[in-house]
Each structure stands twice: as C-alpha cells, then as structure tokens.
Design a protein around this motif. Structure first.
Motif, short mmCIF file in Angstrom:
data_model
loop_
_atom_site.label_atom_id
_atom_site.label_comp_id
_atom_site.label_asym_id
_atom_site.label_seq_id
_atom_site.Cartn_x
_atom_site.Cartn_y
_atom_site.Cartn_z
N ARG A 7 38.24 28.78 72.09
CA ARG A 7 38.07 27.74 73.10
C ARG A 7 39.40 27.31 73.71
N ASN A 8 40.41 27.11 72.89
CA ASN A 8 41.72 26.68 73.33
C ASN A 8 42.77 27.71 72.92
N ILE A 9 43.58 28.15 73.88
CA ILE A 9 44.65 29.10 73.60
C ILE A 9 45.98 28.46 73.94
N LEU A 10 46.87 28.35 72.95
CA LEU A 10 48.20 27.79 73.14
C LEU A 10 49.20 28.94 73.16
N ILE A 11 50.05 28.97 74.18
CA ILE A 11 51.03 30.04 74.33
C ILE A 11 52.43 29.45 74.33
N THR A 12 53.27 29.88 73.41
CA THR A 12 54.67 29.47 73.45
C THR A 12 55.44 30.47 74.32
N GLY A 13 56.56 30.03 74.87
CA GLY A 13 57.34 30.90 75.73
C GLY A 13 56.60 31.25 77.01
N ALA A 14 55.77 30.32 77.50
CA ALA A 14 54.91 30.63 78.65
C ALA A 14 55.64 30.58 79.98
N ASN A 15 56.94 30.30 79.96
CA ASN A 15 57.71 30.30 81.21
C ASN A 15 58.42 31.63 81.46
N GLY A 16 58.40 32.51 80.47
CA GLY A 16 59.06 33.80 80.61
C GLY A 16 58.14 34.85 81.23
N PHE A 17 58.61 36.08 81.28
CA PHE A 17 57.90 37.18 81.94
C PHE A 17 56.54 37.44 81.27
N LEU A 18 56.55 37.72 79.97
CA LEU A 18 55.29 38.00 79.28
C LEU A 18 54.40 36.77 79.24
N GLY A 19 54.97 35.64 78.85
CA GLY A 19 54.18 34.43 78.65
C GLY A 19 53.54 33.91 79.91
N ASN A 21 52.77 35.57 82.68
CA ASN A 21 51.71 36.48 83.11
C ASN A 21 50.49 36.37 82.21
N LEU A 22 50.72 36.23 80.92
CA LEU A 22 49.61 36.10 79.98
C LEU A 22 48.85 34.80 80.21
N LEU A 23 49.58 33.72 80.45
CA LEU A 23 48.93 32.43 80.73
C LEU A 23 48.04 32.54 81.96
N TYR A 25 46.77 35.26 83.39
CA TYR A 25 45.69 36.22 83.19
C TYR A 25 44.55 35.60 82.38
N LEU A 26 44.89 34.96 81.27
CA LEU A 26 43.86 34.37 80.42
C LEU A 26 43.15 33.21 81.11
N HIS A 27 43.90 32.48 81.93
CA HIS A 27 43.29 31.39 82.70
C HIS A 27 42.25 31.94 83.68
N GLU A 28 42.57 33.08 84.29
CA GLU A 28 41.68 33.67 85.28
C GLU A 28 40.50 34.40 84.65
N LYS A 29 40.75 35.08 83.53
CA LYS A 29 39.76 36.00 82.98
C LYS A 29 38.90 35.42 81.86
N THR A 30 39.24 34.25 81.33
CA THR A 30 38.49 33.70 80.21
C THR A 30 37.92 32.34 80.56
N TYR A 155 56.64 46.48 81.93
CA TYR A 155 57.32 46.28 83.21
C TYR A 155 56.37 45.60 84.19
N GLY A 156 56.92 45.09 85.27
CA GLY A 156 56.10 44.48 86.32
C GLY A 156 56.89 43.47 87.11
N SER A 157 56.26 42.93 88.13
CA SER A 157 56.92 41.94 88.99
C SER A 157 57.31 40.72 88.18
N GLY A 158 58.51 40.22 88.45
CA GLY A 158 58.98 39.02 87.78
C GLY A 158 59.78 39.27 86.52
N MET A 159 59.95 40.52 86.14
CA MET A 159 60.73 40.78 84.93
C MET A 159 62.22 40.54 85.20
N ASP A 160 62.95 40.31 84.14
CA ASP A 160 64.36 40.01 84.22
C ASP A 160 65.12 41.13 84.93
N ASP A 161 65.98 40.77 85.88
CA ASP A 161 66.73 41.76 86.65
C ASP A 161 67.67 42.60 85.81
N ARG A 162 67.95 42.15 84.58
CA ARG A 162 68.89 42.89 83.73
C ARG A 162 68.25 44.10 83.04
#
Length: 281
Positions: A7-19, A21-23, A25-30, A155-162
C-alpha cells in the motif's frame, strides 16, 4: 500493479537518478502511495513518515547511498558514512515493523567467477557487502520479507554526466575524441524504464532473497556498445580504445526475474536516441 500488503512504498535517495525515476514510475504504474524518505533523524525519515502518517502495509526501498560514482568509490570515509546511514535506516524499518525491505547492491560486490568480493573498488564493494550482511541478519531474525538486488549498469535520461554513456554522447555530438581502455569485457546496459519495471515486478511478486542480479544481458562487449553509439550518429573512430589488461566481465544472472515474467524491452539504440532527444528539450 496491485498486490495484497502493498500500500505504501517509501524510497530513500529519491532525488537521484535511480530513485527519482523509480518514484515516478511506481507512482504512475501502481495504486500505492509513494513517499520520498530522508535520512534517519530528518523530518521525512522512515520513522517519522510511518508514525506521523500512521502508515500500514509499508515497503521500504533503501536506494540512498553517497559515493556511487567511480571517483568516490575508494573514499573509505564516505563509504563508511553511507554504510552507517544504511544500517540506521534498516534499524528504523525494524522498529516500525515495515512489511518489506529492498536493498540495492552493486555488480562491484562480486567478480564473475568465483562469487567473491572484488578488489576493483574495495571501499565501495566492501561497504555494500557489509550492508547486505546487515540487512540479511536483521530481516531474517525479525521475520521481515527482504531482497538484496545487485544492480548492474543502468542508463537513461537524467543520469550523472560523469558516467560513461554521457561522456560518449558528448564526444560524438561535439565530434571530439575520447580515450578509453580496451573495453573488451562482456557488458550490458539496462534502460532506466526496464530497471523500474523489474523492481515493480519484484514488489508485486512473493519473492524474497539475497542473490538477485538486475541488469541487461551481457551478450556483447562494452566496446561493441560504444561503437554502436558512434554508428547511430554516423561517426567512427572518435573513441580511442587503448590496450590494457582485460577487464572483468559483467554478467548478471537474470533467472529469477525471467521466471517472474520480466525481460528488458527498451532497445539500446532507441534508449540512446531518447537520451539525445530529451537533452534537446
């Protein structure tokens, strides 16, 4: 996606590339409520979110980790702090009796054969191995469902330029040379949407365990992938592959995810072109 007890999904590091996008995606798909969880002691810590909002049926995705870039992986002080932060958040999960905990590992934890700690990035890989052990012991003794997912290259849009792919794209777009090593190792690059879909698949399943790999099939060399990027833009020989020791192959075991019906869907070339289109917006 809808699953009993989810019912509730808590994601740490949700401001980074993986987090981030995951936030999204899960908001849209669940049908779940997705929460951006902060460090222990913060206003939006796991403990404060669960208690202040009286959350039930809670899954926590422990994605936050400082020092994932190559330039920081040997920073032992930074890796030690990240490990301690991880342990504190696991403790918060236990104290607040969450239902499920997902921890993210790395391909740097283990070499291809045998499955033993790798020396490639000793600080980072050692810290992740210790995090895995801590989560395993904590969740088994407290009978909490948990998973440890070793993430291979995404990989994907928004990943770190380094990271490598943005560097290659900059070289190709500007028609400037880029010097790399031999890049002869077998490798796969997983698009961020396929990464998110895999996590959603695992959450919806009843699976739990600590030997999950998540990545793209490693069916060609890293050099082949990079040269494919060049060809997409009608270029060649901008990337210089210099001789050197053959790097370790990066081959994920995808049997569990395949058994759950997941497989990558985004074509590598299309994923690269999407990155370029998004960069121009």
């Amino acid at each position: 996606m809808s699953s009993p007890g989810l019912r509730n999904i808590l994601i740490t590091g949700a401001n980074g590339f993986l987090g981030s996008n995951l936030l999204g995606y899960l908001h849209e798909k669940t049908d779940c409520t997705i929460w951006n969880a902060g460090r222990s002691g913060s206003a939006n810590s796991i403990e404060n979110l669960v208690r202040n909002h009286n959350l039930r049926d809670v899954t926590v995705i422990l994605n936050g980790w400082g020092g994932v870039h190559t330039s920081h992986k040997r920073d032992l002080e930074l890796q030690s702090r990240s490990l301690q932060d991880f342990k504190s958040q696991v403790d918060e999960c236990l104290e607040n009796r969450v239902n499920t905990i997902l921890g993210f590992g790395t391909q740097a934890e283990f070499s291809e054969l045998p499955r033993e700690p790798s020396d490639e990035f000793r600080g980072y890989s050692s810290a992740k191995v210790e995090a895995r052990k801590y989560l395993l012991a904590a969740t088994v003794s407290n009978q909490i469902r948990s998973m440890w997912i070793r993430i291979f290259s995404v990989y994907g849009s928004g990943m770190d330029d380094r990271w490598l792919i943005p560097k290659v794209l900059r070289a190709v777009n500007s028609r400037t040379s880029l010097d790399l090593g031999p890049c002869s190792q077998l490798w796969g690059l997983l698009h961020i949407r396929d990464f998110c879909a895999a996590i959603a698949t695992l959450l919806e399943s009843s699976h739990e365990g600590f030997d999950l790999d998540l990545g793209a099939p490693a069916d060609q060399s890293l050099k082949d992938l990079i040269q494919h990027v060049e060809k997409l833009f009608g270029e060649h020989d901008l990337i210089n592959f210099n001789p050197g020791e053959h790097p370790a192959n990066s081959i994920p075991n995808l049997d569990v995810l395949r058994s759950l019906g997941w497989s990558p869907e985004v074509d590598f070339g299309e994923g690269i072109l999407e990155m370029v289109r998004n960069e121009k917006k």
